[in-house]
Design an enzyme around this catalytic site. Structure first.
Site, mmCIF file in Angstrom:
data_model
loop_
_atom_site.group_PDB
_atom_site.id
_atom_site.type_symbol
_atom_site.label_atom_id
_atom_site.label_comp_id
_atom_site.label_asym_id
_atom_site.label_seq_id
_atom_site.Cartn_x
_atom_site.Cartn_y
_atom_site.Cartn_z
ATOM 1 N N HIS A 1 -53.203 -67.647 9.995
ATOM 2 C CA HIS A 1 -54.404 -67.312 9.346
ATOM 3 C C HIS A 1 -54.647 -67.621 7.898
ATOM 4 O O HIS A 1 -56.079 -67.788 7.729
ATOM 5 C CB HIS A 1 -54.662 -66.020 9.906
ATOM 6 N N ASN B 1 -62.542 -61.443 8.744
ATOM 7 C CA ASN B 1 -64.055 -61.085 9.305
ATOM 8 C C ASN B 1 -65.256 -60.919 8.569
ATOM 9 O O ASN B 1 -66.377 -61.085 9.398
ATOM 10 C CB ASN B 1 -63.715 -59.981 10.534
ATOM 11 N N ASP C 1 -57.807 -72.130 8.893
ATOM 12 C CA ASP C 1 -57.038 -72.533 9.978
ATOM 13 C C ASP C 1 -57.813 -72.873 11.441
ATOM 14 O O ASP C 1 -58.939 -72.578 11.506
ATOM 15 C CB ASP C 1 -56.141 -71.199 10.453
#
Length: 173
Positions: free
Chosen positions: A24, A69, A94
């Site tokens: 990530h 997020n 990613d």
């Protein structure tokens, strides 16, 4: 791209040592490489930033420290502070829908389930340039692991070589 304005290059990832070199964090790895080993990083507007001149162009590299997020919570204030127009924003992240080490570029479009992109889209709009770095999907590798665990896992040595090569091929200017 507006030639008289700086470029903001945002790499997506999660802050903290436990996330270093995870799938990530491919965006973080990319901006660190592209900024160069002599870059001096500082913390501002919920991000780690450094400014570099590339081919006579001022480029601000950023790694949001808000967790994936909430990436838009760092991107929006950076764009406002540096007066970055949307067409001068580049986001590197990613992408599980691409093979490990593949890189694709696009402007705008959907988030394809990527929560960092959803956050940025909600904060500043969707019509910015994106570099998507393939991290593969566990189903394609016939692995029984959840996508959430996959993105938070680390690359093996062979995968890391592919990612490093992919990052070295990214041209932002």
């Amino acid at each position: 791209m507006q030639e008289n304005k700086p470029v903001l290059v945002v790499g997506l990832g999660n802050p903290g040592n436990e996330y270093t070199r995870t799938r990530h964090n491919a965006g973080f790895m990319a901006v660190q490489y592209l900024a160069g080993c002599n870059a001096t990083w500082k913390t501002e507007h919920n991000a780690r930033t450094t400014t570099v001149v590339i081919d006579g162009r001022r480029v601000i590299f950023a790694m949001p420290q808000t967790f994936m997020n909430l990436s838009g919570d760092a991107v929006r204030p950076l764009m406002a502070y540096y007066k970055i127009p949307l067409e001068n924003l580049i986001v590197i992240h990613d992408d599980m829908d691409l093979q490990i080490g593949d890189v694709r570029t696009k402007i705008g479009g959907g988030a394809a389930g990527h929560n960092g992109i959803k956050s940025i889209d909600g904060a500043v709009g969707r019509d910015y340039k994106r570099f998507r770095i393939g991290i593969g999907h566990p189903r394609d590798l016939e692995l029984k692991i959840s996508p959430a665990d996959w993105v938070l896992g680390r690359f093996d040595a062979e995968q890391m070589k592919k990612i490093e090569y992919a990052i070295s091929q990214i041209k932002i200017i």
